[in-house]
Design a protein around this motif. Sequence first.
Motif, short mmCIF file in Angstrom:
data_model
loop_
_atom_site.label_atom_id
_atom_site.label_comp_id
_atom_site.label_asym_id
_atom_site.label_seq_id
_atom_site.Cartn_x
_atom_site.Cartn_y
_atom_site.Cartn_z
N MET A 1 54.51 36.56 34.52
CA MET A 1 53.26 36.97 35.16
C MET A 1 53.53 38.22 35.98
SD MET A 1 50.61 34.88 37.58
CE MET A 1 51.74 34.42 38.84
N GLY A 2 52.79 39.28 35.73
CA GLY A 2 52.94 40.54 36.45
C GLY A 2 52.30 40.49 37.82
N SER A 31 36.66 58.07 37.21
CA SER A 31 36.52 57.89 38.66
C SER A 31 37.41 56.75 39.15
CB SER A 31 35.05 57.62 39.02
OG SER A 31 34.60 56.43 38.42
N TRP A 32 37.70 56.81 40.42
CA TRP A 32 38.55 55.79 41.06
C TRP A 32 37.66 54.69 41.61
CZ3 TRP A 32 43.62 55.77 40.36
CH2 TRP A 32 44.23 56.95 39.95
N GLU A 33 37.97 53.46 41.23
CA GLU A 33 37.21 52.28 41.67
C GLU A 33 38.05 51.51 42.68
OE1 GLU A 33 36.28 48.05 39.68
OE2 GLU A 33 35.47 49.78 38.57
N LEU A 34 37.47 51.27 43.86
CA LEU A 34 38.16 50.51 44.90
C LEU A 34 38.25 49.05 44.47
CD1 LEU A 34 39.40 50.39 47.77
CD2 LEU A 34 37.09 49.87 48.60
N LEU A 35 39.49 48.53 44.42
CA LEU A 35 39.70 47.12 44.07
C LEU A 35 39.77 46.24 45.30
CD1 LEU A 35 42.34 47.44 41.22
CD2 LEU A 35 39.88 47.03 41.00
N LYS A 36 40.46 46.73 46.34
CA LYS A 36 40.57 45.93 47.55
C LYS A 36 41.14 46.77 48.68
CE LYS A 36 43.20 42.45 46.52
NZ LYS A 36 44.11 41.31 46.47
N LEU A 51 47.81 42.56 43.49
CA LEU A 51 47.25 42.07 42.23
C LEU A 51 48.30 41.20 41.57
CD1 LEU A 51 45.78 45.38 40.72
CD2 LEU A 51 44.48 43.54 41.83
N GLU A 52 47.86 40.20 40.81
CA GLU A 52 48.80 39.41 40.03
C GLU A 52 48.07 38.74 38.88
OE1 GLU A 52 50.71 36.07 41.96
OE2 GLU A 52 49.00 35.80 43.28
N GLY A 53 48.87 38.35 37.89
CA GLY A 53 48.31 37.67 36.72
C GLY A 53 47.36 38.56 35.96
N THR A 54 46.24 38.01 35.58
CA THR A 54 45.27 38.76 34.76
C THR A 54 44.56 39.85 35.53
OG1 THR A 54 43.56 37.11 35.19
CG2 THR A 54 44.89 36.82 33.18
N ASP A 55 44.68 39.86 36.87
CA ASP A 55 44.06 40.93 37.68
C ASP A 55 44.83 42.24 37.55
OD1 ASP A 55 42.01 39.29 38.58
OD2 ASP A 55 43.13 38.67 40.36
N LEU A 56 46.11 42.16 37.20
CA LEU A 56 46.92 43.36 36.99
C LEU A 56 46.80 43.76 35.52
CD1 LEU A 56 48.95 45.45 38.11
CD2 LEU A 56 50.77 43.89 37.39
N VAL A 57 46.24 44.92 35.27
CA VAL A 57 46.07 45.41 33.91
C VAL A 57 46.79 46.75 33.76
CG1 VAL A 57 43.86 44.23 33.59
CG2 VAL A 57 43.88 46.58 34.44
N CYS A 58 47.08 47.13 32.55
CA CYS A 58 47.70 48.43 32.31
C CYS A 58 46.72 49.52 32.72
CB CYS A 58 48.04 48.59 30.83
SG CYS A 58 49.28 47.43 30.25
N GLY A 59 47.26 50.57 33.32
CA GLY A 59 46.40 51.68 33.72
C GLY A 59 46.98 52.47 34.86
N GLN A 60 46.16 53.38 35.39
CA GLN A 60 46.53 54.24 36.51
C GLN A 60 45.97 53.64 37.80
OE1 GLN A 60 48.97 56.43 34.94
NE2 GLN A 60 48.20 57.56 36.66
N TYR A 61 46.83 53.56 38.83
CA TYR A 61 46.45 53.00 40.13
C TYR A 61 46.71 54.02 41.23
CZ TYR A 61 46.17 48.38 37.96
OH TYR A 61 45.83 47.32 37.18
N GLU A 62 46.08 53.77 42.35
CA GLU A 62 46.26 54.62 43.52
C GLU A 62 46.30 53.72 44.76
OE1 GLU A 62 44.12 58.59 44.00
OE2 GLU A 62 42.96 57.28 45.33
N LEU A 63 47.32 53.91 45.57
CA LEU A 63 47.40 53.25 46.87
C LEU A 63 47.17 54.32 47.93
CD1 LEU A 63 50.54 50.99 46.42
CD2 LEU A 63 48.21 50.20 46.85
#
Length: 117
Positions: A1-2, A31-36, A51-63
């Motif tokens: 589980m990622g 566009s950048w979508e705020l997750l949390k 994020l963990e499990g199915t909430d973590l998907v492949c893609g580009q993220y920004e902190l």
Amino acid sequence: MGKLTTHILDTAAGIPGKNIQIDLYILKEDSWELLKTVTSNEDGRCDGPLLEGTDLVCGQYELVFHAGQYFDACDQDLPEPKFLDEIVIRFGVPDATEHYHVPLLVSPYSYSTYRGS
């Protein structure tokens, strides 16, 4: 589980970066979508994975780390505008089954990051 985790170290003071607001975004099309939005705890970590499990998907993220607010709360006598205020770290997740740890080492005038474990 990622999963995706982070922590913050104040390298100038040699302490964890506590009570720092962290915004997590994902790139959706153009566009950048705020997750949390979370706040680091006394140990400079989040109370759980971002994020963990199915909430973590492949893609580009920004902190986005709100370091300027942290240095204000620490009564740092810094000139305005601050050299570092909001620190943005963009990174890719090519395999959502892996653990991605994105730490921030920060001082009022520098920062670094790496893919931790």
